[in-house]
Design a protein around this motif. Structure first.
Motif, short mmCIF file in Angstrom:
data_model
loop_
_atom_site.label_atom_id
_atom_site.label_comp_id
_atom_site.label_asym_id
_atom_site.label_seq_id
_atom_site.Cartn_x
_atom_site.Cartn_y
_atom_site.Cartn_z
N LYS A 13 0.83 -1.21 0.00
CA LYS A 13 0.00 0.00 0.00
C LYS A 13 0.87 1.26 0.00
O LYS A 13 0.66 2.15 -0.82
CB LYS A 13 -0.90 0.05 1.26
CG LYS A 13 -1.89 -1.09 1.36
CD LYS A 13 -2.80 -0.94 2.58
CE LYS A 13 -2.09 -1.04 3.92
NZ LYS A 13 -1.49 -2.35 4.22
N GLY A 14 1.82 1.33 0.94
CA GLY A 14 2.66 2.52 1.05
C GLY A 14 3.49 2.73 -0.20
O GLY A 14 3.59 3.85 -0.73
N THR A 15 4.07 1.64 -0.69
CA THR A 15 4.92 1.70 -1.89
C THR A 15 4.13 2.26 -3.07
O THR A 15 4.59 3.16 -3.78
CB THR A 15 5.42 0.27 -2.23
OG1 THR A 15 6.10 -0.24 -1.09
CG2 THR A 15 6.31 0.25 -3.44
N GLY A 56 -0.17 -4.33 17.29
CA GLY A 56 -0.76 -4.67 16.00
C GLY A 56 -2.27 -4.58 16.01
O GLY A 56 -2.94 -5.09 15.12
N ASP A 57 -2.83 -3.92 17.03
CA ASP A 57 -4.27 -3.72 17.10
C ASP A 57 -4.64 -2.38 16.46
O ASP A 57 -3.79 -1.49 16.34
CB ASP A 57 -4.73 -3.67 18.57
CG ASP A 57 -4.81 -5.07 19.16
OD1 ASP A 57 -5.05 -6.03 18.40
OD2 ASP A 57 -4.59 -5.20 20.38
N LEU A 58 -5.90 -2.24 16.10
CA LEU A 58 -6.33 -0.96 15.54
C LEU A 58 -6.41 0.10 16.63
O LEU A 58 -6.87 -0.17 17.74
CB LEU A 58 -7.70 -1.12 14.86
CG LEU A 58 -7.72 -2.01 13.62
CD1 LEU A 58 -9.11 -2.04 13.02
CD2 LEU A 58 -6.71 -1.53 12.58
N VAL A 59 -5.99 1.28 16.27
CA VAL A 59 -6.10 2.44 17.15
C VAL A 59 -7.58 2.85 17.16
O VAL A 59 -8.24 2.77 16.12
CB VAL A 59 -5.19 3.58 16.60
CG1 VAL A 59 -5.39 4.87 17.36
CG2 VAL A 59 -3.73 3.12 16.63
N SER A 91 -16.95 0.82 10.51
CA SER A 91 -17.37 2.04 11.21
C SER A 91 -16.56 3.24 10.70
O SER A 91 -17.10 4.34 10.55
CB SER A 91 -17.26 1.88 12.73
OG SER A 91 -15.93 1.72 13.10
N GLN A 92 -15.28 3.05 10.40
CA GLN A 92 -14.50 4.15 9.83
C GLN A 92 -15.02 4.53 8.44
O GLN A 92 -15.07 5.70 8.07
CB GLN A 92 -13.02 3.78 9.73
CG GLN A 92 -12.32 3.73 11.07
CD GLN A 92 -10.84 3.38 10.96
OE1 GLN A 92 -10.29 3.24 9.87
NE2 GLN A 92 -10.20 3.23 12.10
N ALA A 93 -15.40 3.50 7.65
CA ALA A 93 -15.90 3.78 6.30
C ALA A 93 -17.19 4.58 6.39
O ALA A 93 -17.41 5.50 5.60
CB ALA A 93 -16.13 2.48 5.55
P1 AP5 Z 1 4.70 -1.55 1.98
O1 AP5 Z 1 4.50 -0.70 0.77
O2 AP5 Z 1 5.23 -0.91 3.21
O3 AP5 Z 1 3.34 -2.33 2.32
P2 AP5 Z 1 2.10 -1.87 3.18
O4 AP5 Z 1 0.92 -2.57 2.61
O5 AP5 Z 1 2.05 -0.37 3.26
O6 AP5 Z 1 2.51 -2.53 4.56
P3 AP5 Z 1 2.45 -1.99 6.02
O7 AP5 Z 1 3.16 -3.00 6.85
O8 AP5 Z 1 2.91 -0.58 6.13
O9 AP5 Z 1 0.89 -2.07 6.26
P4 AP5 Z 1 0.10 -2.07 7.57
O10 AP5 Z 1 -1.30 -2.03 7.08
O11 AP5 Z 1 0.43 -3.15 8.52
O12 AP5 Z 1 0.64 -0.76 8.28
P5 AP5 Z 1 0.06 0.69 8.53
O13 AP5 Z 1 1.21 1.59 8.61
O14 AP5 Z 1 -1.06 1.01 7.62
O15 AP5 Z 1 5.60 -2.78 1.54
C1 AP5 Z 1 6.07 -3.72 2.47
C2 AP5 Z 1 7.47 -4.20 2.04
O16 AP5 Z 1 7.36 -4.89 0.80
C3 AP5 Z 1 8.45 -3.03 1.80
O17 AP5 Z 1 9.71 -3.41 2.24
C4 AP5 Z 1 8.42 -2.84 0.28
O18 AP5 Z 1 9.62 -2.33 -0.21
C5 AP5 Z 1 8.13 -4.25 -0.21
N1 AP5 Z 1 7.33 -4.29 -1.45
C6 AP5 Z 1 6.28 -3.50 -1.76
N2 AP5 Z 1 5.76 -3.83 -2.95
C7 AP5 Z 1 6.50 -4.88 -3.42
C8 AP5 Z 1 6.46 -5.66 -4.61
N3 AP5 Z 1 5.54 -5.46 -5.56
N4 AP5 Z 1 7.37 -6.66 -4.74
C9 AP5 Z 1 8.31 -6.89 -3.77
N5 AP5 Z 1 8.41 -6.16 -2.62
C10 AP5 Z 1 7.50 -5.17 -2.45
O19 AP5 Z 1 -0.60 0.50 9.99
C11 AP5 Z 1 0.22 0.23 11.11
C12 AP5 Z 1 -0.62 0.29 12.37
O20 AP5 Z 1 -1.19 1.61 12.51
C13 AP5 Z 1 -1.83 -0.65 12.43
O21 AP5 Z 1 -1.45 -1.95 12.86
C14 AP5 Z 1 -2.71 0.07 13.44
O22 AP5 Z 1 -2.24 -0.12 14.75
C15 AP5 Z 1 -2.49 1.53 13.09
N6 AP5 Z 1 -3.45 2.04 12.09
C16 AP5 Z 1 -3.17 2.44 10.81
N7 AP5 Z 1 -4.29 2.85 10.19
C17 AP5 Z 1 -5.30 2.68 11.08
C18 AP5 Z 1 -6.70 2.92 11.01
N8 AP5 Z 1 -7.27 3.40 9.88
N9 AP5 Z 1 -7.45 2.61 12.08
C19 AP5 Z 1 -6.87 2.15 13.23
N10 AP5 Z 1 -5.56 1.90 13.36
C20 AP5 Z 1 -4.77 2.18 12.29
#
Ligand code: AP5
Length: 190
Positions: A13-15, A56-59, A91-93
């Motif tokens: 997603k981030g990438t 690793g829980d949702l905020v 609920s967020q949606a």
């Molecule tokens: P990357 O692009 O970082 O993947 P990602 O899907 O963004 O993974 P995340 O681990 O950041 O997602 P997440 O949902 O757990 O974290 P978030 O920050 O949203 O890629 C991952 C790796 O793969 C990288 O090294 C990249 O280089 C590599 N890669 C990418 N594409 C590739 C490809 N095609 N081929 C090979 N390699 C590739 O959330 C973290 C925490 O924040 C949550 O656990 C929660 O506690 C909180 N949080 C965030 N949003 C909310 C919300 N809306 N509500 C409540 N809590 C929330």
């Protein structure tokens, strides 16, 4: 362009959000990045969110909405956004939908990046070695997968019923995933 990326942790997603934001000339709004920045700053929101992130829980929605509502509305007024990680529950949606209706800025496309669990684990373990993100250990990764399955996956139906869900094979090289996303988005949004 008002776009949302939804996918399992590590799916890219981030990438992709970074590339899509540059491509469409709009800001990337990543809920995880914004929450981690609050933790880093030691703000009240950061202190309240820290333990959830670590487990690793949702905020809780209330904190997430406090961090994201203004940037989303601001970006929407200025041409749109690429959202990465919010909304993440029904609920967020619903809260986001109410917010969007008030300002006539509903989502135009939702991209689901499909990646198998083995590849997700491989990517997150590789990242743990490089970046040392505190939630990239095996136990917390397992919890994040469980949270996605139970709380985020139902969103896919929610957006599919609205006719804006695009499913993309996220298990290809980064540039190919990007090309598939932009092709599908441009086709849907025009
Ligand atoms: P990357 O692009 O970082 O993947 P990602 O899907 O963004 O993974 P995340 O681990 O950041 O997602 P997440 O949902 O757990 O974290 P978030 O920050 O949203 O890629 C991952 C790796 O793969 C990288 O090294 C990249 O280089 C590599 N890669 C990418 N594409 C590739 C490809 N095609 N081929 C090979 N390699 C590739 O959330 C973290 C925490 O924040 C949550 O656990 C929660 O506690 C909180 N949080 C965030 N949003 C909310 C919300 N809306 N509500 C409540 N809590 C929330």
């Amino acid at each position: 362009m008002r776009l949302l990326l939804v996918a399992y942790p590590g799916a890219g997603k981030g990438t992709q959000a970074t590339r899509l934001a540059a491509h469409y000339g709009v800001p990337q709004l990543s809920s995880g990045e914004l929450l981690r920045a609050e933790v880093q700053r030691g703000s009240r929101i950061g202190k309240a969110a820290e333990d959830y992130l670590g487990r690793g829980d949702l905020v809780p929605d209330e904190l997430v909405l406090r961090v994201l509502s203004s940037p989303i509305l601001e970006a929407a007024k200025n041409g749109g956004f690429v959202l990465d990680g919010f909304p993440r529950t029904l609920s967020q949606a619903e809260a986001a939908y109410t917010l969007a209706q008030q300002s006539d800025v509903e989502l135009q496309a939702v991209v689901y990046l499909r990646v198998g669990h083995d590849e997700l684990l491989r990517r997150l373990r590789a990242r743990a070695g490089q970046e040392g993100r505190s939630d990239d250990d095996d136990i917390t990764i397992g919890r994040r997968f469980e949270v996605f399955e139970n709380q985020t996956e139902p969103l896919l139906d929610f957006y599919d019923r609205r006719g804006i869900l695009l499913e993309i094979n996220g298990e290809q090289p980064v540039e190919d995933v990007f090309a598939d996303i932009t092709g599908a988005v441009d086709n849907l949004v025009g």
